[in-house]
Design an enzyme around this catalytic site. Structure first.
Site, PDB file in Angstrom:
ATOM      1  N   ASP A   5     -20.967  15.228  11.474  1.00  0.00           N
ATOM      2  CA  ASP A   5     -21.705  14.841  10.273  1.00  0.00           C
ATOM      3  C   ASP A   5     -21.141  15.549   9.051  1.00  0.00           C
ATOM      4  OD1 ASP A   5     -24.303  13.571   9.139  1.00  0.00           O
ATOM      5  OD2 ASP A   5     -24.315  15.624   8.375  1.00  0.00           O
ATOM      6  N   TYR A  33     -20.165  17.901   0.253  1.00  0.00           N
ATOM      7  CA  TYR A  33     -19.772  19.118   0.952  1.00  0.00           C
ATOM      8  C   TYR A  33     -18.371  19.547   0.499  1.00  0.00           C
ATOM      9  CZ  TYR A  33     -23.599  18.079   4.257  1.00  0.00           C
ATOM     10  OH  TYR A  33     -24.809  17.805   4.842  1.00  0.00           O
ATOM     11  N   LYS A  61     -22.424  10.378   4.062  1.00  0.00           N
ATOM     12  CA  LYS A  61     -23.599  10.125   3.231  1.00  0.00           C
ATOM     13  C   LYS A  61     -23.213   9.428   1.927  1.00  0.00           C
ATOM     14  CE  LYS A  61     -25.691  14.252   5.221  1.00  0.00           C
ATOM     15  NZ  LYS A  61     -24.506  14.731   5.976  1.00  0.00           N
TER      16      LYS A  61
END
Length: 316
Positions: free
Chosen positions: A51, A56, A82
């Site tokens: 994930d 990030y 995401k």
């Protein structure tokens, strides 16, 4: 490592997932070689659920995910990322937690239909992988009206075309996820829930987990170490411990005492606890080194007696 069905998605992943925020430089820089070695070690241990997110490290995590996972048999792992933030020059939604963000770029919140498609395409390009299995709406509470309509419509179309396999939410708030499940037509297929179904915080069980169980929505439990306050350190004081509320400190002390009594490592209990709920097939943990992911896999593999869980319920 055991593989599990991820709810109604038709996907199978490992019971332990690797969250890739840490290898994107969350709180401390991680050299690229170490980041790739961490993902490689996870693969060796049987981890098949990964994930990441554009935010990030402002793309760094996705780039490193691609470096480590490109060339792996694509049908053997589940890849999640995401939408909700675009990484672009001058992006203003800066977060100080990233230790080594690329110069000149930053995230910008964008839950529009067009922004969602742009984010998805940019993630594919950064990773250099032909498809993403699970696409989370990241922090939908930041713009719920648009996230629950435009973002959800874009993801529904991507899933309908077979471009992604599943729609998910990446949330820190169980009530937001429950509202999304209730108010969207068909709802998400998965929910990645951070820090709200753990040994210390079980608010996810109030409404969200029963709702997900009812509709066949799988919940991936993240943040199970509660930001590090459950960790054991040589000094005896975990990161963030001193800032935790008094009631939380009391609960941690109770947890430690029960764990000592039954000779169960606290972090092993933290990993196994969410998996006892029928709506939770997998847990997702972060790691910044091969050693850390190997430790997590070993904790998950420990047998914990039922009498421990009974004692824990009585103590708390």
């Amino acid at each position: 490592m055991r593989t599990v069905e991820l709810g109604r998605t038709g996907l199978r992943g490992s019971e332990l997932g690797l969250g890739l925020a840490s290898v994107g430089g969350m709180y401390a820089a991680v050299p690229q070689q170490q980041a790739v070695a961490t993902i490689d070690r996870a693969w060796e241990l049987g981890v098949r659920l990964f994930d990441t997110a554009p935010v990030y490290g402002y793309g760094l995590s996705e780039q490193r995910a691609g470096l480590a996972l490109r060339g792996r048999p694509r049908e053997e792992f589940v890849l999640c990322t995401k939408v909700g933030r675009l990484i672009e020059p001058g992006g203003p939604d800066l977060q100080p937690i990233w230790a080594e963000p690329p110069a000149g770029v930053g995230p910008r919140l964008d839950y529009s239909y067009a922004g969602t498609i742009r984010s998805f395409e940019a993630s594919l390009e950064r990773m250099g992988i032909d498809r993403i299995d699970v696409l989370h709406v990241h922090d939908p509470d930041l713009d719920f009206p648009r996230a629950s309509t435009e973002t959800f419509r874009a993801l529904t179309e991507l899933r309908g075309r077979g471009t992604i396999r599943a729609i998910s939410l990446g949330v820190n708030h169980a009530d937001v996820a429950a509202r999304f499940v209730r108010e969207t037509d068909g709802g998400p297929d998965l929910v990645l829930l951070a820090g709200r179904y753990t040994l210390l915080d079980r608010t996810g069980a109030d409404e969200l987990l029963p709702l997900c169980r009812k509709y066949g929505v799988a919940v991936l439990a993240a943040g199970v170490f509660q930001g590090g306050v459950l960790a054991d350190t040589a000094a005896g004081t975990p990161p963030g411990y001193a800032r935790a509320p008094r009631d939380v400190l009391r609960r941690i002390d109770v947890l430690r005492e029960v764990c000592r009594t039954y000779d169960v490592p606290l972090l092993a209990a933290a990993l196994r606890f969410p998996l006892r709920h029928p709506a939770v097939p997998a847990v997702v943990v972060g790691a910044r080194s091969p050693r850390e992911i190997a430790e997590a896999a070993a904790w998950l593999d420990l047998e914990i007696p039922e009498r421990f869980w009974r004692a824990l319920r009585s103590a708390l």
